[in-house]
Design a protein around this motif. Sequence first.
Motif, PDB file in Angstrom:
ATOM      1  N   ASN A  24       3.535   1.317  -2.935  1.00 53.30           N
ATOM      2  CA  ASN A  24       2.806   1.789  -4.267  1.00 53.30           C
ATOM      3  C   ASN A  24       2.481   3.168  -4.470  1.00 53.30           C
ATOM      4  O   ASN A  24       2.756   4.000  -5.526  1.00 53.30           O
ATOM      5  N   ILE A  25       2.316   3.881  -3.404  1.00 53.24           N
ATOM      6  CA  ILE A  25       1.849   5.251  -3.392  1.00 53.24           C
ATOM      7  C   ILE A  25       3.039   6.317  -3.297  1.00 53.24           C
ATOM      8  O   ILE A  25       3.151   6.950  -4.230  1.00 53.24           O
ATOM      9  N   LYS A  26       4.134   5.891  -2.689  1.00 55.96           N
ATOM     10  CA  LYS A  26       5.597   6.675  -3.025  1.00 55.96           C
ATOM     11  C   LYS A  26       5.907   6.471  -4.260  1.00 55.96           C
ATOM     12  O   LYS A  26       6.415   7.364  -4.669  1.00 55.96           O
ATOM     13  N   ILE A  48       4.076   8.349  -6.971  1.00 60.02           N
ATOM     14  CA  ILE A  48       4.372   9.810  -6.997  1.00 60.02           C
ATOM     15  C   ILE A  48       5.832   9.918  -7.489  1.00 60.02           C
ATOM     16  O   ILE A  48       5.993  10.981  -8.067  1.00 60.02           O
ATOM     17  N   SER A  72       2.699  -3.065 -10.607  1.00 58.78           N
ATOM     18  CA  SER A  72       2.669  -1.540 -10.355  1.00 58.78           C
ATOM     19  C   SER A  72       3.481  -0.722 -11.447  1.00 58.78           C
ATOM     20  O   SER A  72       3.265   0.366 -11.921  1.00 58.78           O
ATOM     21  N   THR A  99       0.862  -1.134   0.133  1.00 57.29           N
ATOM     22  CA  THR A  99      -0.104   0.009  -0.076  1.00 57.29           C
ATOM     23  C   THR A  99       0.892   1.242  -0.125  1.00 57.29           C
ATOM     24  O   THR A  99       0.788   2.131  -1.218  1.00 57.29           O
ATOM     25  N   SER A 100       1.642   1.471   1.102  1.00 61.30           N
ATOM     26  CA  SER A 100       2.313   2.684   1.139  1.00 61.30           C
ATOM     27  C   SER A 100       3.543   2.744   0.147  1.00 61.30           C
ATOM     28  O   SER A 100       3.819   3.687  -0.558  1.00 61.30           O
TER      29      SER A 100
END
Length: 352
Positions: free
Chosen positions: A211-213, A216, A244, A208-209
């Motif tokens: 993929n977000i980082k 971006i 991803s 989760t974290s």
Amino acid sequence: MFRDNTKVIKIGNKVIGGGNPILIQSMTNTKTEDVEATVNQIKELEAAGCDIIRCAVPTMEAAKALGKIKESINIPLVADIHFDYRLAIAAIENGADKIRINPGNIGDMDRVKAVVDVAKAKNIPIRVGVNSGSLEKHILDKYGKVTAEGIVESALDKVKTIEDLGYDNLVISIKSSDVMMCVKAHQLIAQKTNYPLHVGITESGTVTSGNIKSAIGLGLILNQGIGDTIRVSLTGNPVEEIKSAKLILKTLGLRKGGISVVSCPTCGRTQIDLIGLAGKVENMVTKYDDLNIKVAVMGCVVNGPGEAREADIGIAGGKGEGLLIKKGEIIKKVPENQLLDALEDELKNWRS
């Protein structure tokens, strides 16, 4: 916009730099000494779309295993080396297509030269890797803390060390777990060198974290035309890294092909397990990388057809039944438990 003047580097049967397509990397998390387990994982990653694979080489047994691993895979194999220059040499001698080292922790100049000489003899590229956590004391003292400028200076110092030994078959990797620092470092180094850059956000975290980082950070870097290979570093199954990375490249328009899945966020009108269905669709469509289409998964038979109009094909579920939709037009009504199969049948026919 994109850096098409970067140096072209050959890694096994792949080529990077010079405007060539951005390639996706991952790293095995098996024990490299376990040839069977490592080969099985690499084949799984290959099937998911991995272009280049890296294996940790912490022991001489691992270095020697690379030769057997290479016999069973089709993508380039990179050896990841820390501290022991003898492992780098052994990895090259056992068939590594590229080695990853930080010359700062390999040892004195004689040891660095020994590695470079073997790489030069076999024309094997060296990836010079510097992380924010491995900066030398004099650089930390100069800048007062870890900075993007310090990361770049450290990396270019290492590159010069190898260039001074007469070798320029190089790829550079500069990583930080601080997303914006990583972005700034890549902006700086892209102005100072034409070597290909391997891009990633290191230690980014869980699926989760991370993929977000990564989305971006990689998005900001790649959108400036910077980067020749990428890795989405996740604490989890490395196959998730490939999924991803492919989606990041497709979202930025840097890679064509493969099915794009869109789905509604669910609401009180939803009468099926839309979350579960969307997940099954997302997994199923990975088999159809040759199709460049959009698939919609909707949870409402009332609004679903209209909301799926921009998709090439879609499904919408209701209570006990579902609709198959093409370009906003309902083409078939099926029982809910047959919805996924009906969609796959359409994809199979699309392919043929």
